[in-house]
Design an enzyme around this catalytic site. Structure first.
Site, PDB file in Angstrom:
ATOM      1  N   CYS A  50      -5.361   3.640   5.558  1.00 53.73           N
ATOM      2  CA  CYS A  50      -5.859   4.837   6.197  1.00 53.73           C
ATOM      3  C   CYS A  50      -7.198   5.036   5.701  1.00 53.73           C
ATOM      4  CB  CYS A  50      -4.888   5.997   5.592  1.00 53.73           C
ATOM      5  SG  CYS A  50      -3.114   6.190   6.221  1.00 53.73           S
ATOM      6  N   ARG A  52      -9.365   2.515   4.383  1.00 47.31           N
ATOM      7  CA  ARG A  52     -10.532   1.365   4.337  1.00 47.31           C
ATOM      8  C   ARG A  52      -9.971   0.221   5.262  1.00 47.31           C
ATOM      9  NH1 ARG A  52     -11.817   0.081  -0.308  1.00 47.31           N
ATOM     10  NH2 ARG A  52     -10.886   1.781  -1.529  1.00 47.31           N
ATOM     11  N   GLU A 114      -4.444   5.580  -7.869  1.00 48.49           N
ATOM     12  CA  GLU A 114      -3.424   5.478  -6.952  1.00 48.49           C
ATOM     13  C   GLU A 114      -2.636   4.262  -7.123  1.00 48.49           C
ATOM     14  OE1 GLU A 114      -2.773   4.630  -3.885  1.00 48.49           O
ATOM     15  OE2 GLU A 114      -4.457   4.108  -3.012  1.00 48.49           O
ATOM     16  N   PRO A 115      -1.393   4.239  -7.252  1.00 53.38           N
ATOM     17  CA  PRO A 115      -0.622   2.817  -7.358  1.00 53.38           C
ATOM     18  C   PRO A 115      -0.520   2.166  -5.707  1.00 53.38           C
ATOM     19  CG  PRO A 115       0.896   4.642  -7.883  1.00 53.38           C
ATOM     20  CD  PRO A 115      -0.535   5.303  -7.389  1.00 53.38           C
ATOM     21  N   GLY A 189       7.228  10.082  10.587  1.00 56.17           N
ATOM     22  CA  GLY A 189       6.919   8.552  10.211  1.00 56.17           C
ATOM     23  C   GLY A 189       7.925   8.563   9.086  1.00 56.17           C
ATOM     24  N   GLY A 191       7.162   5.661   6.441  1.00 60.60           N
ATOM     25  CA  GLY A 191       6.504   4.735   5.676  1.00 60.60           C
ATOM     26  C   GLY A 191       6.451   5.291   4.117  1.00 60.60           C
ATOM     27  N   GLU A 192       5.766   4.665   3.506  1.00 58.61           N
ATOM     28  CA  GLU A 192       5.495   4.675   1.813  1.00 58.61           C
ATOM     29  C   GLU A 192       4.736   5.906   1.751  1.00 58.61           C
ATOM     30  OE1 GLU A 192       3.554   2.160  -1.868  1.00 58.61           O
ATOM     31  OE2 GLU A 192       3.306   1.568   0.177  1.00 58.61           O
ATOM     32  N   THR A 193       3.767   6.229   2.531  1.00 55.99           N
ATOM     33  CA  THR A 193       3.397   7.791   1.940  1.00 55.99           C
ATOM     34  C   THR A 193       4.379   8.781   2.325  1.00 55.99           C
ATOM     35  OG1 THR A 193       1.077   6.787   2.641  1.00 55.99           O
ATOM     36  CG2 THR A 193       1.368   9.278   2.476  1.00 55.99           C
TER      37      THR A 193
END
Length: 418
Positions: A50, A52, A114-115, A189, A191-193
């Site tokens: 998101c 870069r 942030e990991p 969504g 996903g991870e976020t």
């Protein structure tokens, strides 16, 4: 061989440009194939998130290298070169290594430390391994960055406080709604976020969660964990009116939630306010939605002020982390230089072995023909000595003729002469 890192991120480019430069997951293999087809590129990794889009490359030095790579990026995404150049950064060798280590450690993230970025870097590297990775130096650089990121997380307090884009989205929701225990949240969504958002919301005892996703199976796993309802993406239009908060993060190349869809939902809600947090790049929600009365739209860029508020406790840890990165970068570059020397040493040894084998074969042949053994061995020793010292002798003579005492002393040291 040169190591490069080039790209754009949240600090250099707005979301409107970042979404145009991003690489969709389903076309990543095609992009890597196209990139590696460039004659100067030996190996490559594409990192696209998101915040870069970056290319990490091992390349052969050539004239107009930067122009050639920028042209490829612009041609691939149909971009104007001038628009991209204003936002593009370019790091080489030492700076490229340091940049990747900082990225993997979360030191260059929108949310300091942030990991999630480490997992994204690892996935980008894994994707490049599917027949695309050709440069061992680039592979070693990524492996080193993973160990550095782990060291930063274990030796500093960079991850001590819970700040992330997901956390910031939930913080925004808590600021606007007095209590989350009375609201319905639609997550678009899985996903991870979105997983992180869902877990934060569960901790704050949100009344109801609905998860809309293209793949029901993945959404169901998350829904079972957080106690949510699963719907298809095609049902979002119908169910949008139920949601007080919509948080969206998909990999869709086109918006999922349009202005008309939100207008209909607001009408059904009798204009009760809706908070829409779009943390996807490219954007999931049409920007025009933000112009509607009672629709409060925030993008990833809008979360910056919330995130900035939570950074104070991480800044001291970041100083320690930067020291680790500097040390590890120095060690990696020393290894890289040693690799260059190792190749020279291998070539020199191989050359000496060829001379040895050639002269030994001739000596053995002479012995088999009944020649005098002592004379043959003396001739072998004499020829071997002369062949091996021929090149260094010429260099010493040339340095002496040039009056270059510094070069002469270097040659003496390399030959072990006192």
């Amino acid at each position: 061989m040169t190591l490069l890192a080039l790209g754009i991120n949240h600090k250099t480019a707005p979301v409107s440009l970042r979404e145009r430069v991003s690489f969709s997951p389903d076309k990543l293999d095609q992009a890597l194939d196209s990139l590696l087809a460039q004659p100067m590129v030996q190996g490559g990794v594409v990192l696209s998130t998101c915040n870069r889009t970056e290319l990490y490359l091992s390349v052969e030095e050539q004239d107009n290298l930067q122009e050639a790579l920028i042209r490829w990026l612009c041609d691939y995404h149909n971009l104007n070169e001038e628009d991209l150049r204003k936002s593009l950064y370019w790091h080489q060798d030492n700076d490229a290594v340091s940049h990747l280590m900082r990225v993997a450690s979360g030191l260059d993230s929108l949310v300091l430390g942030e990991p999630q970025i480490l997992g994204q870097v690892k996935k980008a590297f894994a994707d490049s391994q599917k027949g695309h990775m050709k440069a061992s130096e680039l592979e070693r650089m990524f492996q080193k960055s993973f160990s550095v990121a782990k060291r930063v997380r274990t030796e500093t307090d960079i991850g001590a406080s819970a700040v992330s884009v997901a956390f910031a989205a939930c913080t925004l929701a808590r600021q606007i709604f007095e209590s989350l225990s009375t609201v319905t949240v639609l997550l678009v969504g899985a996903g991870e976020t979105i997983e992180l958002v869902a877990r934060h919301l569960r901790e704050h005892k949100v009344q109801k969660m609905i998860i809309a996703n293209r793949t029901r199976e993945r959404a169901q796993i998350l829904a079972d964990e957080v106690g949510a309802e699963v719907i298809a993406l095609s049902d979002v239009d119908e169910r949008l009116r139920e949601a007080d908060i919509i948080i969206s993060s998909t990999a869709s190349p086109l918006p999922i939630i349009g202005k008309g869809m939100v207008e209909r939902a607001l009408k059904s809600r009798r204009n009760q306010p809706m908070l829409l947090v779009d943390i996807a790049v490219p954007r999931d929600v049409e920007p025009e939605v933000g112009k509607l009365a009672n629709a409060y739209l925030y993008s990833v860029d809008d979360l910056q002020s919330i995130i900035s508020h939570n950074l104070a406790q991480r800044k001291a840890a970041a100083v320690e982390a930067e020291t680790i990165v500097a040390q590890e970068t120095s060690e990696f570059m020393a290894w890289l230089r040693a690799q260059s020397a190792s190749e020279t040493i291998r070539e020199y040894r191989s050359q000496a072995e060829q001379v040895r084998d050639e002269l030994t074969a001739k000596a053995l042949a002479a012995l088999e023909q009944g020649g005098d053994a002592q004379a043959i061995m003396q001739d072998l020793a004499w020829k071997l000595t002369n062949r091996l010292i021929h090149a260094p002798t010429k260099l010493l003579q040339q340095a002496a003729r040039d009056g270059d005492n510094e070069r002469l002393n270097i040659l003496r040291d390399s030959l072990g002469l006192e």
